[in-house]
Design a protein around this motif. Structure first.
Motif, mmCIF file in Angstrom:
data_model
loop_
_atom_site.group_PDB
_atom_site.id
_atom_site.type_symbol
_atom_site.label_atom_id
_atom_site.label_comp_id
_atom_site.label_asym_id
_atom_site.label_seq_id
_atom_site.Cartn_x
_atom_site.Cartn_y
_atom_site.Cartn_z
ATOM 1 N N GLY A 69 -3.568 20.758 1.352
ATOM 2 C CA GLY A 69 -3.269 19.392 0.935
ATOM 3 C C GLY A 69 -2.527 18.554 1.949
ATOM 4 N N ARG A 70 -2.515 18.978 3.184
ATOM 5 C CA ARG A 70 -1.815 18.215 4.219
ATOM 6 C C ARG A 70 -2.769 17.307 4.978
ATOM 7 N NH1 ARG A 70 2.520 22.317 7.074
ATOM 8 N NH2 ARG A 70 3.833 22.496 5.226
ATOM 9 N N ILE A 71 -2.205 16.200 5.433
ATOM 10 C CA ILE A 71 -2.923 15.264 6.288
ATOM 11 C C ILE A 71 -2.471 15.532 7.713
ATOM 12 C CG2 ILE A 71 -3.130 12.820 6.911
ATOM 13 C CD1 ILE A 71 -2.789 12.202 3.906
ATOM 14 N N ASP A 72 -3.400 15.569 8.636
ATOM 15 C CA ASP A 72 -3.082 15.777 10.045
ATOM 16 C C ASP A 72 -2.442 14.493 10.580
ATOM 17 O OD1 ASP A 72 -3.004 16.190 12.795
ATOM 18 O OD2 ASP A 72 -5.142 16.638 12.973
ATOM 19 N N LEU A 73 -1.121 14.531 10.750
ATOM 20 C CA LEU A 73 -0.421 13.336 11.223
ATOM 21 C C LEU A 73 -0.832 12.971 12.646
ATOM 22 C CD1 LEU A 73 3.152 13.880 9.713
ATOM 23 C CD2 LEU A 73 1.350 12.340 8.911
ATOM 24 N N GLY A 74 -1.240 13.956 13.426
ATOM 25 C CA GLY A 74 -1.717 13.661 14.775
ATOM 26 C C GLY A 74 -2.951 12.775 14.769
ATOM 27 N N ALA A 75 -3.750 12.912 13.736
ATOM 28 C CA ALA A 75 -4.991 12.132 13.643
ATOM 29 C C ALA A 75 -4.821 10.840 12.849
ATOM 30 C CB ALA A 75 -6.080 12.984 12.992
ATOM 31 N N PRO B 158 0.821 -1.215 0.000
ATOM 32 C CA PRO B 158 0.000 0.000 0.000
ATOM 33 C C PRO B 158 0.859 1.271 0.000
ATOM 34 C CG PRO B 158 0.047 -0.908 2.197
ATOM 35 C CD PRO B 158 0.807 -1.868 1.308
ATOM 36 N N TRP B 159 1.540 1.507 -1.083
ATOM 37 C CA TRP B 159 2.474 2.624 -1.239
ATOM 38 C C TRP B 159 1.832 3.981 -0.949
ATOM 39 C CZ3 TRP B 159 0.971 6.268 -4.741
ATOM 40 C CH2 TRP B 159 -0.027 5.886 -5.641
ATOM 41 N N GLN B 160 0.525 4.084 -1.194
ATOM 42 C CA GLN B 160 -0.167 5.367 -1.035
ATOM 43 C C GLN B 160 -0.170 5.839 0.408
ATOM 44 O OE1 GLN B 160 -1.719 2.479 -1.677
ATOM 45 N NE2 GLN B 160 -3.557 2.314 -0.402
ATOM 46 N N ARG B 161 0.096 4.976 1.344
ATOM 47 C CA ARG B 161 0.034 5.331 2.760
ATOM 48 C C ARG B 161 1.317 5.963 3.286
ATOM 49 N NH1 ARG B 161 -2.854 -0.400 4.120
ATOM 50 N NH2 ARG B 161 -4.782 0.079 3.002
ATOM 51 N N VAL B 162 2.300 6.183 2.423
ATOM 52 C CA VAL B 162 3.576 6.765 2.840
ATOM 53 C C VAL B 162 3.659 8.208 2.348
ATOM 54 C CG1 VAL B 162 6.079 6.510 2.848
ATOM 55 C CG2 VAL B 162 4.628 4.468 2.742
ATOM 56 N N LEU B 163 3.906 9.112 3.292
ATOM 57 C CA LEU B 163 3.925 10.554 3.027
ATOM 58 C C LEU B 163 5.231 11.175 3.509
ATOM 59 C CD1 LEU B 163 0.451 11.339 4.619
ATOM 60 C CD2 LEU B 163 0.916 10.987 2.191
ATOM 61 N N ASN B 164 5.422 12.439 3.159
ATOM 62 C CA ASN B 164 6.594 13.130 3.687
ATOM 63 C C ASN B 164 6.336 13.568 5.127
ATOM 64 O OD1 ASN B 164 5.347 15.737 3.662
ATOM 65 N ND2 ASN B 164 6.019 16.098 1.573
ATOM 66 N N ALA B 165 7.355 14.107 5.767
ATOM 67 C CA ALA B 165 7.287 14.453 7.189
ATOM 68 C C ALA B 165 6.297 15.568 7.490
ATOM 69 C CB ALA B 165 8.676 14.839 7.689
ATOM 70 N N ARG B 166 5.877 16.325 6.489
ATOM 71 C CA ARG B 166 4.895 17.392 6.673
ATOM 72 C C ARG B 166 3.456 16.889 6.501
ATOM 73 N NH1 ARG B 166 8.921 19.274 3.570
ATOM 74 N NH2 ARG B 166 7.672 19.093 1.692
ATOM 75 N N GLY B 167 3.308 15.600 6.218
ATOM 76 C CA GLY B 167 1.978 15.050 6.000
ATOM 77 C C GLY B 167 1.453 15.329 4.612
ATOM 78 N N GLU B 168 2.367 15.521 3.670
ATOM 79 C CA GLU B 168 2.000 15.839 2.289
ATOM 80 C C GLU B 168 2.387 14.713 1.351
ATOM 81 O OE1 GLU B 168 2.916 20.619 2.574
ATOM 82 O OE2 GLU B 168 4.457 19.274 1.822
ATOM 83 N N ILE B 169 1.706 14.659 0.240
ATOM 84 C CA ILE B 169 2.055 13.747 -0.839
ATOM 85 C C ILE B 169 3.247 14.345 -1.579
ATOM 86 C CG2 ILE B 169 1.265 12.869 -3.080
ATOM 87 C CD1 ILE B 169 -1.540 12.664 -1.818
ATOM 88 N N SER B 170 4.280 13.560 -1.776
ATOM 89 C CA SER B 170 5.479 14.056 -2.453
ATOM 90 C C SER B 170 5.383 13.954 -3.969
ATOM 91 C CB SER B 170 6.720 13.300 -1.960
ATOM 92 O OG SER B 170 6.961 13.601 -0.599
ATOM 93 N N LEU B 171 4.505 13.109 -4.449
ATOM 94 C CA LEU B 171 4.353 12.925 -5.891
ATOM 95 C C LEU B 171 3.550 14.067 -6.492
ATOM 96 C CD1 LEU B 171 3.377 9.148 -5.854
ATOM 97 C CD2 LEU B 171 5.614 10.107 -6.444
ATOM 98 N N SER B 172 3.836 14.381 -7.742
ATOM 99 C CA SER B 172 3.063 15.409 -8.427
ATOM 100 C C SER B 172 2.337 14.780 -9.621
ATOM 101 C CB SER B 172 3.980 16.545 -8.894
ATOM 102 O OG SER B 172 4.946 16.039 -9.791
ATOM 103 N N GLY B 173 1.463 15.554 -10.226
ATOM 104 C CA GLY B 173 0.763 15.103 -11.429
ATOM 105 C C GLY B 173 -0.189 13.968 -11.169
ATOM 106 N N PRO B 174 -0.405 13.126 -12.189
ATOM 107 C CA PRO B 174 -1.375 12.029 -12.070
ATOM 108 C C PRO B 174 -1.052 11.042 -10.942
ATOM 109 C CG PRO B 174 -0.794 12.382 -14.368
ATOM 110 C CD PRO B 174 0.127 13.245 -13.556
ATOM 111 N N SER B 175 0.234 10.806 -10.679
ATOM 112 C CA SER B 175 0.591 9.877 -9.597
ATOM 113 C C SER B 175 0.175 10.429 -8.242
ATOM 114 C CB SER B 175 2.094 9.593 -9.610
ATOM 115 O OG SER B 175 2.464 8.935 -10.792
ATOM 116 N N GLY B 176 0.399 11.711 -8.022
ATOM 117 C CA GLY B 176 -0.029 12.346 -6.779
ATOM 118 C C GLY B 176 -1.541 12.376 -6.649
#
Length: 106
Positions: free
Chosen positions: A89-95, A53-71
């Motif tokens: 576009g950030r995910i609340d890592l606390g939650a 489940p690669w989609q569940r891995v994000l950068n340390a800011r809780g953001e998707i690092s990929l751009s375009g269609p992959s992101g």
């Protein structure tokens, strides 16, 4: 395949649906502290149709690092799992950040 990739993939497969982890967190849990960038390389090397489940891995800011269609695809997959994105576009890592249970001692 790089010898560490199997450990990386096994760690990522432990992330539950609706939860996320950071590249650095995966590196730590896979026994590769300080090698967050290698997690990105491993994910880039995943073959199409992989069960990881690669989609569940994000950068340390809780953001998707990929751009375009992959992101866009990563975001859609996470939303389908119930993960909510805040403003910017950030995910609340606390939650939503996965917090694995510590191994039990006998």
């Amino acid at each position: 395949m790089h010898p560490d990739y199997a450990r990386i993939y096994a760690t990522i497969q432990r992330i539950p649906r609706g939860r996320v982890a950071t590249y650095g967190q995966i590196a730590e849990l896979a026994g590769l502290p300080g090698r967050a960038r290698q997690i990105g390389y491993a994910l880039h090397a995943l073959p199409g149709g992989s069960p990881v489940p690669w989609q569940r891995v994000l950068n340390a800011r809780g953001e998707i690092s990929l751009s375009g269609p992959s992101g866009d695809r990563q975001r859609a997959l996470l939303v389908a799992e119930g993960v909510e994105f805040g403003d910017g576009g950030r995910i609340d890592l606390g939650a939503y950040q996965w917090r694995p249970r510590a191994a039990r001692r006998r």
